[in-house]
Scaffold this active site. Structure first.
Site, PDB file in Angstrom:
ATOM      1  N   VAL A  80      46.829  39.911  36.579  1.00  0.00           N
ATOM      2  CA  VAL A  80      47.263  41.122  36.026  1.00  0.00           C
ATOM      3  C   VAL A  80      48.947  41.853  36.097  1.00  0.00           C
ATOM      4  CG1 VAL A  80      46.830  43.772  36.997  1.00  0.00           C
ATOM      5  CG2 VAL A  80      44.765  41.699  37.691  1.00  0.00           C
ATOM      6  N   GLY A 130      38.033  48.009  38.059  1.00  0.00           N
ATOM      7  CA  GLY A 130      39.441  47.842  36.658  1.00  0.00           C
ATOM      8  C   GLY A 130      39.470  48.668  35.563  1.00  0.00           C
ATOM      9  N   GLY A 160      40.051  34.044  35.081  1.00  0.00           N
ATOM     10  CA  GLY A 160      41.142  34.492  35.811  1.00  0.00           C
ATOM     11  C   GLY A 160      40.369  36.287  36.028  1.00  0.00           C
ATOM     12  N   LYS A 198      35.154  48.034  47.066  1.00  0.00           N
ATOM     13  CA  LYS A 198      35.521  49.200  46.045  1.00  0.00           C
ATOM     14  C   LYS A 198      34.376  50.578  46.631  1.00  0.00           C
ATOM     15  CE  LYS A 198      36.558  46.228  43.407  1.00  0.00           C
ATOM     16  NZ  LYS A 198      35.527  44.618  42.262  1.00  0.00           N
TER      17      LYS A 198
HETATM   18  N1  HSE Z   1      37.347  40.454  41.537  1.00  0.00           N
HETATM   19  C1  HSE Z   1      36.921  41.490  40.819  1.00  0.00           C
HETATM   20  C2  HSE Z   1      35.564  41.337  40.079  1.00  0.00           C
HETATM   21  C3  HSE Z   1      37.442  42.153  39.967  1.00  0.00           C
HETATM   22  O1  HSE Z   1      35.626  40.442  40.274  1.00  0.00           O
HETATM   23  O2  HSE Z   1      34.546  42.880  39.406  1.00  0.00           O
HETATM   24  C4  HSE Z   1      39.433  42.674  40.822  1.00  0.00           C
HETATM   25  O3  HSE Z   1      38.583  43.754  41.430  1.00  0.00           O
END
Ligand code: HSE
Length: 420
Positions: free
Chosen positions: A21, A134, A186, A204
């Site tokens: 990122v 994201g 990634g 989240k």
């Molecule tokens: N690892 C997280 C996902 C991304 O797979 O959504 C970053 O929040």
């Protein structure tokens, strides 16, 4: 350009973390050159191996966090993740009046309220649009566009890695191969348990609950269920039931109490959530006044996440403040009544269905369907029972009783079924 704008200096930015990122943030800042933003420092451990020649020659590369924090930067962009040392750095930045932009969902889920207060006391800001979903502007959407509603329900896909794995398994792919691919690209967290165990999604969800439902919950009170127990046979049975399988995060206010869950769930093929594939995230918010709103887009990966970070930086540079959203401490205090799919694997013998039906009946749980494919081996026979909406605690009592029986080859897999 007005006089005030022409005299205001650009915000000097220190980037903490030059991984997937961080590199995308530097790339966007270098290529788009947004007005009022200047990347001045990049911090990373073993920084020499990270250096690239496409960022400005004036940018200082450092592996000394103290030196960067003590320098004259205006904004710290924290992209290292985890509670520490990131939390300590952010505290120091805020206490010295700097602003912070972060993608650190874990830190914001556990300490967001405290850090916002810290920022306000010193006149800085902490922005975290990249922490949830994201590149999808669900956090700015809540802070601005939906601040005038009362959101009563959140439902959706908040982890791209799980969505990638489950939507590929739906097409016949192997779990471990797809996880390895997500890590290679990634998308996945350094520790895959954060993704597949549901911990990333629950952090989240807790952030969204605070901003959308105005309740401040301890993420640890949400017990996530991992997607690792989902087997190829479940996609086959799900299809027979007109559904697919996704990791679903869900929170609801029911009669003044809060319910929340994270785990693999059956999603009707007619629901927009079933259309979300690969690294896409989708969030459905149900407002008391405005009705349903859907956010959808790329939920992980360098570039989409970097867009959210740079958007936060642009908002800071233009002096825009986040809308103050007051939240109240709340405990996860109720259960939504939802339908469930329970898949059993058994050593076949007469009386198993009668036994399971008896345990469910004792808890007053109504069976909706029993589905069994022909031709499976009798020493490992998978079949599915679906039940009408019931409390998870009642179902747990029934399953605990069933687990005492000698015919189970493995623990039953219990998944919620979303309503269409
Ligand atoms: N690892 C997280 C996902 C991304 O797979 O959504 C970053 O929040």
């Amino acid at each position: 350009m007005n006089a005030e704008k022409s005299t205001r200096h650009s915000l000097r930015i220190a980037l903490f973390g030059f991984g997937t990122v961080g590199q995308s943030v530097a790339r966007i800042l270098t290529e788009l050159r947004p007005e009022g933003l200047e990347l001045t420092q990049i911090f990373n451990r073993n920084v020499a191996r990270k250096k690239v020649d496409w960022v400005g020659a004036d940018v200082v590369w450092s592996e000394d966090a103290d030196a960067v924090l003590n320098s004259g930067v205006d904004v710290v962009v924290e992209l290292m993740g985890g509670l520490e040392p990131a939390g300590g750095w952010i505290e120091r930045a805020l206490k010295s009046g700097k602003s912070v932009v972060t993608a650190n969902k874990k830190l914001i889920a556990y300490r967001g309220v405290e850090l916002e207060k810290m920022a306000a006391e010193k006149g800085g800001h902490i922005k975290y649009g990249a922490a949830v979903a994201g590149g999808i502007p669900v956090i700015p959407g809540l802070e601005q566009g939906l601040a005038g509603d009362q959101v009563n329900r959140i439902e959706g896909i908040l982890n791209g890695t799980c969505n990638f794995i489950l939507s590929e398994m739906e097409q016949g792919a192997d779990f471990n191969a797809v996880l390895a691919e997500a890590q290679k690209r990634g998308y996945a967290e350094a520790d895959p348990t954060e993704d597949v165990g549901g911990f990333d999604a629950r952090a989240k969800l807790a952030i969204l609950m605070r901003l959308a439902m105005r309740v401040h919950v301890n993420p640890d009170e949400i017990s996530p269920r991992p997607i690792t127990a989902v087997a190829p046979i479940d996609f086959s049975y799900a299809r027979d039931l007109g559904c697919t399988i996704r990791q679903i995060s869900r929170a609801e206010c029911v009669g003044g109490h809060v319910a929340a869950s994270v785990g693999p769930s059956l999603v009707p093929l007619t629901s927009p959530i079933a259309w979300s594939r690969a690294m896409m995230n989708m969030v459905m918010l149900s407002g008391r006044f405005g009705g349903d709103v859907i956010f959808s887009g790329h939920g992980a990966g360098g570039s989409p996440t970097a867009v959210a970070v740079v958007s936060d930086l642009i908002a800071l540079a233009s002096g825009s403040r986040r809308v103050e959203i007051a939240s109240e401490r709340a405990a996860i205090g109720t259960e939504s009544e939802v339908a469930h799919y329970i898949r059993f694997r058994v050593k076949d013998r007469p009386g198993i269905v009668a036994d399971i039906a008896g345990a469910l009946a004792k808890e007053k749980i109504n069976i909706n369907a029993i589905v069994q494919k022909p031709g499976c081996p009798s020493d490992d026979l998978p079949f599915v029972v679906t039940v009408e909406p019931c409390k998870a605690s009642a179902l747990k009592r029934a399953l605990d009783a069933i687990k005492q029986c000698d015919y189970l080859v493995e623990e039953p897999l219990d998944m919620q079924i979303l309503s269409a």
